[in-house]
Motif scaffolding. Structure first.
Motif, PDB file in Angstrom:
ATOM      1  N   GLY A  79      61.172  17.931  46.877  1.00 48.91           N
ATOM      2  CA  GLY A  79      60.164  18.602  46.031  1.00 48.91           C
ATOM      3  C   GLY A  79      59.234  17.546  45.459  1.00 48.91           C
ATOM      4  O   GLY A  79      58.920  17.525  44.269  1.00 48.91           O
ATOM      5  N   HIS A  98      53.650  11.162  44.785  1.00 49.30           N
ATOM      6  CA  HIS A  98      53.283  10.135  43.795  1.00 49.30           C
ATOM      7  C   HIS A  98      54.486   9.323  43.307  1.00 49.30           C
ATOM      8  O   HIS A  98      54.388   8.121  43.116  1.00 49.30           O
ATOM      9  CB  HIS A  98      52.505  10.743  42.616  1.00 49.30           C
ATOM     10  CG  HIS A  98      52.833  12.177  42.342  1.00 49.30           C
ATOM     11  ND1 HIS A  98      51.993  13.204  42.678  1.00 49.30           N
ATOM     12  CD2 HIS A  98      53.929  12.746  41.794  1.00 49.30           C
ATOM     13  CE1 HIS A  98      52.546  14.357  42.331  1.00 49.30           C
ATOM     14  NE2 HIS A  98      53.723  14.108  41.798  1.00 49.30           N
ATOM     15  N   ASP A 155      58.623  18.354  50.897  1.00 47.50           N
ATOM     16  CA  ASP A 155      58.079  19.482  50.124  1.00 47.50           C
ATOM     17  C   ASP A 155      57.732  20.570  51.127  1.00 47.50           C
ATOM     18  O   ASP A 155      57.928  20.401  52.339  1.00 47.50           O
ATOM     19  CB  ASP A 155      56.858  19.062  49.278  1.00 47.50           C
ATOM     20  CG  ASP A 155      56.728  19.902  47.993  1.00 47.50           C
ATOM     21  OD1 ASP A 155      56.529  21.126  48.116  1.00 47.50           O
ATOM     22  OD2 ASP A 155      56.837  19.345  46.886  1.00 47.50           O
ATOM     23  N   PHE A 210      63.788  23.539  50.028  1.00 47.28           N
ATOM     24  CA  PHE A 210      65.058  23.091  49.428  1.00 47.28           C
ATOM     25  C   PHE A 210      66.079  24.220  49.193  1.00 47.28           C
ATOM     26  O   PHE A 210      67.160  23.966  48.683  1.00 47.28           O
ATOM     27  CB  PHE A 210      64.859  22.223  48.191  1.00 47.28           C
ATOM     28  CG  PHE A 210      64.001  22.751  47.059  1.00 47.28           C
ATOM     29  CD1 PHE A 210      64.139  24.032  46.556  1.00 47.28           C
ATOM     30  CD2 PHE A 210      63.085  21.879  46.441  1.00 47.28           C
ATOM     31  CE1 PHE A 210      63.372  24.475  45.492  1.00 47.28           C
ATOM     32  CE2 PHE A 210      62.295  22.319  45.370  1.00 47.28           C
ATOM     33  CZ  PHE A 210      62.444  23.619  44.896  1.00 47.28           C
ATOM     34  N   HIS A 239      62.583  15.431  40.798  1.00 48.75           N
ATOM     35  CA  HIS A 239      61.841  15.269  39.543  1.00 48.75           C
ATOM     36  C   HIS A 239      61.136  16.585  39.212  1.00 48.75           C
ATOM     37  O   HIS A 239      60.317  17.062  40.001  1.00 48.75           O
ATOM     38  CB  HIS A 239      60.826  14.133  39.697  1.00 48.75           C
ATOM     39  CG  HIS A 239      59.970  13.934  38.483  1.00 48.75           C
ATOM     40  ND1 HIS A 239      58.743  13.330  38.532  1.00 48.75           N
ATOM     41  CD2 HIS A 239      60.163  14.253  37.178  1.00 48.75           C
ATOM     42  CE1 HIS A 239      58.219  13.297  37.318  1.00 48.75           C
ATOM     43  NE2 HIS A 239      59.059  13.858  36.481  1.00 48.75           N
TER      44      HIS A 239
HETATM   45  C1  LIG Z   1      56.865  20.926  39.199  1.00 49.05           C
HETATM   46  S1  LIG Z   1      56.559  20.314  40.770  1.00 49.05           S
HETATM   47  C2  LIG Z   1      57.233  18.678  40.705  1.00 49.05           C
HETATM   48  C3  LIG Z   1      56.689  17.812  41.791  1.00 49.05           C
HETATM   49  C4  LIG Z   1      57.102  16.354  41.759  1.00 49.05           C
HETATM   50  N1  LIG Z   1      58.504  16.165  41.942  1.00 49.05           N
HETATM   51  C5  LIG Z   1      56.635  15.728  40.463  1.00 49.05           C
HETATM   52  O1  LIG Z   1      57.447  15.526  39.569  1.00 49.05           O
HETATM   53  O2  LIG Z   1      55.440  15.492  40.307  1.00 49.05           O
HETATM   54  C6  LIG Z   1      57.740  21.147  41.772  1.00 49.05           C
HETATM   55  C7  LIG Z   1      57.583  20.900  43.250  1.00 49.05           C
HETATM   56  O3  LIG Z   1      58.572  21.701  43.937  1.00 49.05           O
HETATM   57  C8  LIG Z   1      57.985  22.110  45.144  1.00 49.05           C
HETATM   58  N2  LIG Z   1      58.717  23.266  45.675  1.00 49.05           N
HETATM   59  C9  LIG Z   1      58.731  24.533  45.188  1.00 49.05           C
HETATM   60  N3  LIG Z   1      59.522  25.301  45.949  1.00 49.05           N
HETATM   61  C10 LIG Z   1      60.013  24.503  46.930  1.00 49.05           C
HETATM   62  C11 LIG Z   1      60.895  24.714  48.005  1.00 49.05           C
HETATM   63  N4  LIG Z   1      61.427  25.911  48.235  1.00 49.05           N
HETATM   64  N5  LIG Z   1      61.200  23.666  48.803  1.00 49.05           N
HETATM   65  C12 LIG Z   1      60.667  22.434  48.584  1.00 49.05           C
HETATM   66  N6  LIG Z   1      59.808  22.173  47.565  1.00 49.05           N
HETATM   67  C13 LIG Z   1      59.492  23.192  46.750  1.00 49.05           C
HETATM   68  C14 LIG Z   1      56.562  22.434  44.764  1.00 49.05           C
HETATM   69  O4  LIG Z   1      55.723  22.496  45.900  1.00 49.05           O
HETATM   70  C15 LIG Z   1      56.238  21.278  43.827  1.00 49.05           C
HETATM   71  O5  LIG Z   1      55.686  20.200  44.520  1.00 49.05           O
END
Ligand SMILES: C[S@@+](CC[C@H](N)C(=O)[O-])C[C@H]1O[C@@H](n2cnc3c(N)ncnc32)[C@H](O)[C@@H]1O
Length: 421
Positions: free
Chosen positions: A261, A266, A286, A310, A325
């Motif tokens: 995710g 970054h 992601d 995920f 994160h």
């Molecule tokens: C709140 S953001 C955090 C992103 C990054 N880890 C950060 O801290 O900047 C949550 C992330 O989870 C990803 N996400 C949501 N559902 C997901 C899934 N089913 N599988 C993988 N990633 C997912 C979103 O695309 C997003 O990039």
């Protein structure tokens, strides 16, 4: 002073209306001002926690000086409309223009350069200036400030249009939603305040991606929200060398770090720039729509980009560390359990670590950024920021053992280091 009401009854307790019209806590003002003077005179630029302590006092001073009526007007009129006016400015290119050297300062000239209605700009800029975020230098004449210059950086400015457009309706809807549901804690990731507010079956991420440019703006917002705060990968926070690199399989094909995710990468990019000697593979994962938004050259070529959901089987087995994160806070406990299960099944006993970079809300003196985010989570996802008790229950219930919680001060996300139980 316009005051007609003398007294109202609330739950049988008489409350004199005059309390809403006088400074909330005038007697604290001298001591707060003295503390601010003392803390401020010795503050260093690099002193994050000292600056937070000073800000806490400065906010207390504002709260003490304002009347309850003024505070109410600030909350309900001035702050929402200020955020909205800034979002319009970001979309219109106002702050980019103002930040340019030699840029026009008169509203008529700014409007001509932006091909915007001068009367509209005049009203928006007047309020942004009244709130202190651009500087008035004469009638209908303004110049930029440090803050408004920072709005020209997408990871700062883009938070406004995507949060105003893609989040605020859910936040505004929360009181009516909770009233309708008898004030029961929202707990459904697919049928909560967000879906009710936006009249959608999509989750927050799907909804933003389906409504461009909010998806891309949100990626930028994610890149910006933790900037400038202590980072877990720094030597004075988490000993990366001793806890991760030492003991890792040094072969190039062995997975070292998997950022699940990762958004547009970054964090893992920052990790590689700070720890270039890390061995093996560095992988970011992601959803396909997000991986497709990674800009060429924005992250190091050594980082593998992997499309992955995920909620499904983790394809990278036996990595030294799996890292998440700000992902688990997006989901209620039942969904987190299924996400955790995909990670724990891929972990190698005695070798793999699971690193979770999230807020751990303290039992007292929660930081406003964290408590605010907690209510965002409630409104957007029916989820939450967690206390240590919440994390322990969730992670231990998911077959993990918390080895240590590495913390670095107020309002900074902790690093929860876990191993298989
Ligand atoms: C709140 S953001 C955090 C992103 C990054 N880890 C950060 O801290 O900047 C949550 C992330 O989870 C990803 N996400 C949501 N559902 C997901 C899934 N089913 N599988 C993988 N990633 C997912 C979103 O695309 C997003 O990039």
């Amino acid at each position: 002073m316009g005051s007609t009401e003398k007294q109202v009854e609330t739950n049988g307790t008489p409350v004199d209306v005059s309390i809403a019209l006088k400074a909330s806590d005038l007697k604290s003002v001298p001591s707060l001002a003295a503390e601010i003077q003392s803390l401020g005179s010795s503050l260093r630029d690099s002193d994050y926690n000292g600056r937070q302590a000073l800000l806490r006092k400065a906010r207390a001073l504002v709260n003490a000086l304002e009347t309850p009526r003024e505070t109410m007007i600030k909350h309900t009129w001035a702050e929402p409309t200020n955020a909205s006016a800034i979002a319009v400015g970001v979309e219109a290119g106002l702050f980019d223009l103002m930040a340019k050297e030699g840029a026009p300062t008169k509203v008529d000239d700014i409007a001509a350069a932006l091909k915007a209605d001068p009367a509209l700009l005049c009203r928006l800029m007047r309020h942004i200036s009244a709130m202190g975020y651009i500087k008035e230098i004469g009638p209908d004449e303004y110049e930029s400030t440090t803050f408004s210059k920072a709005l020209t950086i997408p990871i700062i400015g883009d938070g406004y249009p995507c949060v105003l457009g893609g989040c605020f309706a859910a936040i505004a809807h929360l009181p009516a939603y909770l009233k309708r549901t008898d004030f029961v804690m929202p707990n459904s990731a697919t049928d909560g305040p967000y879906q009710s507010a936006y009249n959608t079956k999509l989750n927050f991420f799907q909804y933003l991606q389906a409504n461009p440019p909010w998806g891309e703006q949100f990626n930028h917002h994610m890149g910006g929200y933790r900037q400038g705060r202590p980072s877990w990968m720094d030597a004075d926070f988490y000993p990366v060398q001793e806890r991760l690199i030492a003991g890792a399989d040094p072969s190039p094909e062995s997975p070292f770090l998997v950022d699940i995710g990762a958004n547009v990468g970054h964090d893992i990019n920052e990790f590689l720039s700070k720890h270039p000697s890390a061995p093996g593979r560095l992988i970011m994962q992601d959803l396909p729509s997000i991986i497709g938004q990674i800009k060429p050259g924005s992250i190091d070529d050594r980082i593998e980009r992997m499309e992955y959901d995920f909620h499904t089987e983790q394809p990278v087995k036996g990595a030294r560390a799996y890292y998440m994160h700000s992902c688990l806070h997006d989901w209620p406990d039942d969904v987190c359990q299924t996400i955790l299960a995909q990670v724990t099944k891929a972990m190698k006993p005695g070798y793999s670590k699971f690193l979770i970079n999230e807020n751990v809300i303290p039992s007292t003196e929660a930081n406003w950024q964290t408590s605010g985010l907690d209510l965002m989570m409630m409104s957007l996802f029916s989820s939450k920021e967690r206390t240590l008790k919440d994390w322990t229950r969730l992670l231990e219930g998911g077959g993990l053992r918390i080895v240590n919680v590495w913390e670095h001060g107020e309002g900074v996300e902790a690093l929860i280091e876990c191993e298989l139980a």
